[in-house]
Design a protein around this motif. Sequence first.
Motif, PDB file in Angstrom:
ATOM      1  N   MET A   1      10.518  18.188  -1.009  1.00 51.37           N
ATOM      2  CA  MET A   1      11.634  18.385  -1.915  1.00 51.37           C
ATOM      3  C   MET A   1      12.101  19.841  -1.886  1.00 51.37           C
ATOM      4  SD  MET A   1      13.577  16.897  -3.937  1.00 51.37           S
ATOM      5  CE  MET A   1      14.703  17.239  -5.220  1.00 51.37           C
ATOM      6  N   LEU A   2      11.133  20.767  -1.824  1.00 49.08           N
ATOM      7  CA  LEU A   2      11.494  22.178  -1.780  1.00 49.08           C
ATOM      8  C   LEU A   2      12.217  22.521  -0.482  1.00 49.08           C
ATOM      9  CD1 LEU A   2      11.261  24.909  -3.226  1.00 49.08           C
ATOM     10  CD2 LEU A   2       9.140  25.267  -1.999  1.00 49.08           C
ATOM     11  N   ASN A   3      11.844  21.839   0.603  1.00 47.15           N
ATOM     12  CA  ASN A   3      12.499  22.088   1.889  1.00 47.15           C
ATOM     13  C   ASN A   3      13.998  21.825   1.792  1.00 47.15           C
ATOM     14  OD1 ASN A   3       9.893  22.425   2.702  1.00 47.15           O
ATOM     15  ND2 ASN A   3       9.806  20.564   3.923  1.00 47.15           N
ATOM     16  N   ARG A   4      14.352  20.702   1.210  1.00 51.26           N
ATOM     17  CA  ARG A   4      15.765  20.338   1.089  1.00 51.26           C
ATOM     18  C   ARG A   4      16.515  21.349   0.234  1.00 51.26           C
ATOM     19  NH1 ARG A   4      16.393  13.976   0.172  1.00 51.26           N
ATOM     20  NH2 ARG A   4      18.330  14.399   1.260  1.00 51.26           N
ATOM     21  N   ALA A   5      15.927  21.747  -0.883  1.00 46.25           N
ATOM     22  CA  ALA A   5      16.597  22.680  -1.790  1.00 46.25           C
ATOM     23  C   ALA A   5      16.831  24.027  -1.114  1.00 46.25           C
ATOM     24  CB  ALA A   5      15.769  22.852  -3.061  1.00 46.25           C
ATOM     25  N   VAL A   6      15.820  24.528  -0.425  1.00 48.18           N
ATOM     26  CA  VAL A   6      15.971  25.828   0.240  1.00 48.18           C
ATOM     27  C   VAL A   6      16.997  25.743   1.360  1.00 48.18           C
ATOM     28  CG1 VAL A   6      14.766  27.549   1.649  1.00 48.18           C
ATOM     29  CG2 VAL A   6      13.705  26.659  -0.404  1.00 48.18           C
ATOM     30  N   ALA A   7      17.015  24.651   2.103  1.00 45.70           N
ATOM     31  CA  ALA A   7      17.996  24.503   3.177  1.00 45.70           C
ATOM     32  C   ALA A   7      19.416  24.466   2.614  1.00 45.70           C
ATOM     33  CB  ALA A   7      17.708  23.244   3.987  1.00 45.70           C
ATOM     34  N   ILE A   8      19.607  23.777   1.518  1.00 39.63           N
ATOM     35  CA  ILE A   8      20.951  23.695   0.924  1.00 39.63           C
ATOM     36  C   ILE A   8      21.350  25.046   0.328  1.00 39.63           C
ATOM     37  CG2 ILE A   8      22.273  22.604  -0.931  1.00 39.63           C
ATOM     38  CD1 ILE A   8      20.726  20.006  -0.234  1.00 39.63           C
ATOM     39  N   VAL A  74      20.582  17.831   3.768  1.00 36.11           N
ATOM     40  CA  VAL A  74      21.116  16.543   3.324  1.00 36.11           C
ATOM     41  C   VAL A  74      20.385  15.394   4.008  1.00 36.11           C
ATOM     42  CG1 VAL A  74      23.169  15.074   3.406  1.00 36.11           C
ATOM     43  CG2 VAL A  74      23.371  17.446   2.679  1.00 36.11           C
ATOM     44  N   ARG A  75      20.140  15.514   5.294  1.00 32.74           N
ATOM     45  CA  ARG A  75      19.459  14.457   6.051  1.00 32.74           C
ATOM     46  C   ARG A  75      17.941  14.512   5.895  1.00 32.74           C
ATOM     47  NH1 ARG A  75      22.588  15.312  11.771  1.00 32.74           N
ATOM     48  NH2 ARG A  75      24.628  14.540  11.110  1.00 32.74           N
ATOM     49  N   ASP A  76      17.424  15.644   5.435  1.00 34.76           N
ATOM     50  CA  ASP A  76      15.990  15.915   5.365  1.00 34.76           C
ATOM     51  C   ASP A  76      15.341  15.699   6.733  1.00 34.76           C
ATOM     52  OD1 ASP A  76      13.759  16.844   4.111  1.00 34.76           O
ATOM     53  OD2 ASP A  76      13.133  14.886   3.367  1.00 34.76           O
ATOM     54  N   ARG A  77      16.001  16.267   7.717  1.00 28.87           N
ATOM     55  CA  ARG A  77      15.545  16.161   9.103  1.00 28.87           C
ATOM     56  C   ARG A  77      15.715  17.515   9.766  1.00 28.87           C
ATOM     57  NH1 ARG A  77      18.932  12.159  12.368  1.00 28.87           N
ATOM     58  NH2 ARG A  77      19.497  14.009  13.505  1.00 28.87           N
ATOM     59  N   ALA A  78      14.838  17.831  10.678  1.00 26.17           N
ATOM     60  CA  ALA A  78      14.887  19.129  11.360  1.00 26.17           C
ATOM     61  C   ALA A  78      16.141  19.233  12.220  1.00 26.17           C
ATOM     62  CB  ALA A  78      13.645  19.298  12.229  1.00 26.17           C
ATOM     63  N   PRO A  79      16.728  20.428  12.303  1.00 24.82           N
ATOM     64  CA  PRO A  79      17.864  20.594  13.211  1.00 24.82           C
ATOM     65  C   PRO A  79      17.411  20.465  14.661  1.00 24.82           C
ATOM     66  CG  PRO A  79      17.305  22.677  12.152  1.00 24.82           C
ATOM     67  CD  PRO A  79      16.424  21.642  11.570  1.00 24.82           C
ATOM     68  N   LEU A 120      16.615  31.952   5.872  1.00 21.77           N
ATOM     69  CA  LEU A 120      16.741  31.391   7.218  1.00 21.77           C
ATOM     70  C   LEU A 120      15.369  31.107   7.832  1.00 21.77           C
ATOM     71  CD1 LEU A 120      19.639  33.618   8.540  1.00 21.77           C
ATOM     72  CD2 LEU A 120      19.698  31.141   8.345  1.00 21.77           C
ATOM     73  N   VAL A 121      14.445  32.047   7.689  1.00 27.38           N
ATOM     74  CA  VAL A 121      13.109  31.863   8.257  1.00 27.38           C
ATOM     75  C   VAL A 121      12.384  30.716   7.549  1.00 27.38           C
ATOM     76  CG1 VAL A 121      10.846  32.941   8.532  1.00 27.38           C
ATOM     77  CG2 VAL A 121      12.911  34.212   9.120  1.00 27.38           C
ATOM     78  N   PHE A 122      12.514  30.637   6.230  1.00 31.40           N
ATOM     79  CA  PHE A 122      11.864  29.541   5.520  1.00 31.40           C
ATOM     80  C   PHE A 122      12.439  28.194   5.944  1.00 31.40           C
ATOM     81  CE2 PHE A 122      11.141  26.563   2.088  1.00 31.40           C
ATOM     82  CZ  PHE A 122       9.790  26.724   1.864  1.00 31.40           C
ATOM     83  N   THR A 123      13.740  28.129   6.128  1.00 33.08           N
ATOM     84  CA  THR A 123      14.359  26.885   6.592  1.00 33.08           C
ATOM     85  C   THR A 123      13.842  26.516   7.976  1.00 33.08           C
ATOM     86  OG1 THR A 123      16.350  27.332   5.290  1.00 33.08           O
ATOM     87  CG2 THR A 123      16.557  25.754   7.084  1.00 33.08           C
ATOM     88  N   LEU A 124      13.743  27.491   8.864  1.00 26.20           N
ATOM     89  CA  LEU A 124      13.225  27.216  10.203  1.00 26.20           C
ATOM     90  C   LEU A 124      11.770  26.751  10.154  1.00 26.20           C
ATOM     91  CD1 LEU A 124      14.796  30.179  12.155  1.00 26.20           C
ATOM     92  CD2 LEU A 124      15.118  27.760  12.676  1.00 26.20           C
ATOM     93  N   LEU A 125      10.954  27.382   9.328  1.00 25.49           N
ATOM     94  CA  LEU A 125       9.541  27.011   9.255  1.00 25.49           C
ATOM     95  C   LEU A 125       9.339  25.678   8.536  1.00 25.49           C
ATOM     96  CD1 LEU A 125       7.863  30.450   8.497  1.00 25.49           C
ATOM     97  CD2 LEU A 125       7.919  29.195  10.655  1.00 25.49           C
ATOM     98  N   ALA A 126      10.141  25.418   7.522  1.00 22.46           N
ATOM     99  CA  ALA A 126       9.983  24.178   6.764  1.00 22.46           C
ATOM    100  C   ALA A 126      10.309  22.957   7.613  1.00 22.46           C
ATOM    101  CB  ALA A 126      10.884  24.205   5.530  1.00 22.46           C
ATOM    102  N   TYR A 127      11.254  23.087   8.505  1.00 19.15           N
ATOM    103  CA  TYR A 127      11.638  21.973   9.364  1.00 19.15           C
ATOM    104  C   TYR A 127      11.141  22.180  10.791  1.00 19.15           C
ATOM    105  CZ  TYR A 127      14.575  20.156   5.675  1.00 19.15           C
ATOM    106  OH  TYR A 127      15.024  19.632   4.495  1.00 19.15           O
ATOM    107  N   GLY A 128      10.034  22.875  10.933  1.00 21.63           N
ATOM    108  CA  GLY A 128       9.462  23.112  12.253  1.00 21.63           C
ATOM    109  C   GLY A 128       8.772  21.866  12.783  1.00 21.63           C
TER     110      GLY A 128
END
Length: 147
Positions: A1-8, A74-79, A120-128
């Motif tokens: 859940m935190l991953n999605r919030a930080v990415a948005i 939104v997709r809760d999927r890694a880029p 940016l780094v947290f988003t990259l690591l969260a969806y690594g």
Amino acid sequence: MLNRAVAIVTAFVLFGEAGGVFAVNAVLATVAENQNMSLAGMDPKAMTTGTWVLGGVSALLLIGCGLIPLLAGVRDRAPGRFGRIALIGCAAVHGVLGAVTVGLVGWGAFAFMMVVLALLVFTLLAYGPEPGGDDRTGDGKAAPAAA
């Protein structure tokens, strides 16, 4: 859940930064045009046009980089590969610009750039990639060691 919030949140911060970068370049272009400024004999119109183009291109790149974490959140999927490369490039630029802004603008601008870098780094690591997910083959056996 935190991953999605930080990415948005990362996406919206990049969108806001795009607007700010465009506004700063618009002010610089207007001042350069009104003062009829030139640099080393360069045509003032070329400087004004270049400033507008730089602001527009920078804003478009930031919007593009903002769409990547927005879609990931939104997709809760890694880029994908391109998205990760774009976010890594954006993070590197924010790190370098943070180092430059501390001397030119001040510590407040440096702090903002470092917050964006951290997002940016947290988003990259969260969806690594998943731990241990890349070293396996499709049949369940461990991949052979590299020679």
